[in-house]
Scaffold this active site. Structure first.
Site, PDB file in Angstrom:
ATOM      1  CE  LYS A   1      -3.706  -2.049   2.866  1.00 50.26           C
ATOM      2  NZ  LYS A   1      -4.857  -1.899   1.978  1.00 50.26           N
TER       3      LYS A   1
ATOM      4  NE  ARG B   1     -10.554 -10.580  -1.499  1.00 46.67           N
ATOM      5  CZ  ARG B   1     -10.828  -9.703  -2.457  1.00 46.67           C
ATOM      6  NH1 ARG B   1     -11.076 -10.109  -3.685  1.00 46.67           N
ATOM      7  NH2 ARG B   1     -10.860  -8.407  -2.184  1.00 46.67           N
TER       8      ARG B   1
END
Length: 435
Positions: free
Chosen positions: A209, A283
């Protein structure tokens, strides 16, 4: 009601403020403190905004006085508290009203304090331990049992998603399996299972990020905090059914031992997943938690996660996003959210969303290899999760917690964790399990 004269008293007023304060003034001084001037149709937001103003004045403790509807008291509390001070509001009304508000505040304070902790303070194993300790505090140790599966033990038991995401950190990934079983009987059916994403810090891994996107990633365990607090609140409000709490905890960091782009994870149910984005890690850990929930036989499975930026893009930071293949269950969830005055919006999810992240090397990829997962990223993430739930998704709900954390203050909420979603999930446990 606290009668200490040194505490400021806050009352509601239907009439406009006196002329010297301005006809549209939201607050004005009174003999004992301040009064809030309500506007028809905007009562809740006006009260929350007034609370933020009082917090801005440096007020640290106050007593709500006079006639205060329960929901306006809660709106005031939510607006008044901040990351450094989660208390200071004395509620008013009959004993049942005050008790309910104090129970909510207790659970919200736990969740917010947990989410606001620094990544250095909160490792995956500490997250699991603190969550278990809080449920034991609320329910009593006799009704609670738990175990923490960590490190290489995750591999030996087949929980490869959590292990792969967390293996880049020197602090071991961990999975909490907690059993709230008030009957004390081993053969009591599990009525519901709650699954929470517990990424204690998310660097994005090798799909790293940018600084501005990484700064607040201590909040990426917001799902774990939310389902823990929701279970605690339901217990305080009389939950008597057996519920499993499953937290999927890891730090997503870069190292010579971190998982990489192109890796393939083989899950316990045989599903193979190609890693095309190490920043789509939530996920991957939830897939393990959902499979453990399925093994429990629970007819109701609820997961919560700060899962996708796509959900924030879709619904903003005031709403949480809801996904379900079980449409009647989703409608009931929306109804509970409305009753609890928590903003929740349903986004699309169909069986074909499972196929939206194709891979030439595995059954599926964990995302699309584009920034943010591409169009429909939140639905595609939910579709990925649906591969790991039983009964073709009947009895399963996925909350993408777009509103769980604020990285900047506004006129209604301070910076930090909000707790939004706790009341809705607690209400679901109480009402769905008693039906």
């Amino acid at each position: 009601m606290n009668s200490n004269s040194s505490v400021l008293h806050i009352s509601l007023q239907q009439q406009p403020a006196a002329a010297q304060f301005g006809a549209n003034a939201l607050i004005s001084p009174s003999e004992q403190g301040y009064q809030i001037h309500l506007s028809a149709g905007q009562e809740r937001r006006n009260v929350q905004k007034a609370a933020r103003m009082l917090d801005g004045l440096g007020v640290t403790s106050l007593q709500l006085s006079g006639e205060w509807p329960l929901e306006l008291q809660w709106a005031f509390y939510q607006g008044f508290v901040n990351a450094k001070r989660q208390g200071g509001v004395h509620f008013t009304g009959d004993s049942a009203t005050v008790k309910l508000l104090e129970q909510q505040a207790h659970c919200f304070q736990f969740a917010k304090a947990l989410i606001n902790q620094t990544p250095e303070q909160l490792s995956p194993e500490k997250l699991a331990a603190q969550a278990a300790a809080f449920i034991e505090e609320v329910a009593g140790t006799a009704k609670v049992s738990y175990r923490v599966i960590s490190g290489e033990q995750l591999v030996s038991e087949g929980w490869h998603g959590i292990y792969q995401v967390g293996r880049g950190s020197v602090r071991a990934p961990a999975m909490l399996e907690l059993d709230f079983n008030p009957s004390g009987k081993a053969d009591t059916p599990v009525a519901a299972a709650l699954v929470g994403k517990g990424i204690t810090f998310d660097s994005g891994g090798y799909s790293i990020k940018a600084t501005e996107g990484m700064l607040h990633m201590k909040c990426d365990m917001g799902g774990a905090a939310t389902v823990t607090a929701a279970l605690a609140l339901a217990i305080l409000q009389g939950l008597t059914q057996r519920v499993k709490l499953i937290l999927c905890c890891a730090e997503n960091l870069i190292s010579g031992h971190a998982y990489k782009l192109g890796d393939i994870i083989t899950y316990k149910n045989g599903t193979t997943v190609e890693i095309v984005n190490t920043d789509a890690e939530g996920r991957l850990v939830l897939a393990d938690g959902l499979q453990m929930a399925a093994e429990s036989g629970a007819p109701l499975i609820i997961d919560a996660a700060t899962l996708t930026g796509a959900a924030v893009t879709a619904v903003g930071s005031e709403y949480n996003a809801l996904f379900a293949l079980d449409k009647p269950l989703a409608q009931r969830a929306l109804s509970y959210a409305e009753q609890q005055q928590e903003l929740l919006w349903q986004l699309p999810l169909e069986p074909w969303h499972q196929q939206q992240c194709p891979s030439a090397f595995a059954d599926t990829a964990n995302s699309r290899p584009v920034k943010g997962g591409g169009a429909g990223g939140a639905s595609n993430a939910a579709g990925f999760l649906s591969r790991f739930v039983p009964n073709n998704g009947q009895g399963w709900l996925h909350f993408d917690l777009a509103a769980a954390y604020r990285d900047s203050a506004n006129g209604f909420l301070a910076v930090g964790a909000t707790g939004q979603g706790i009341r809705t999930i607690a209400a679901m446990l109480l009402h769905e399990l008693s039906a």
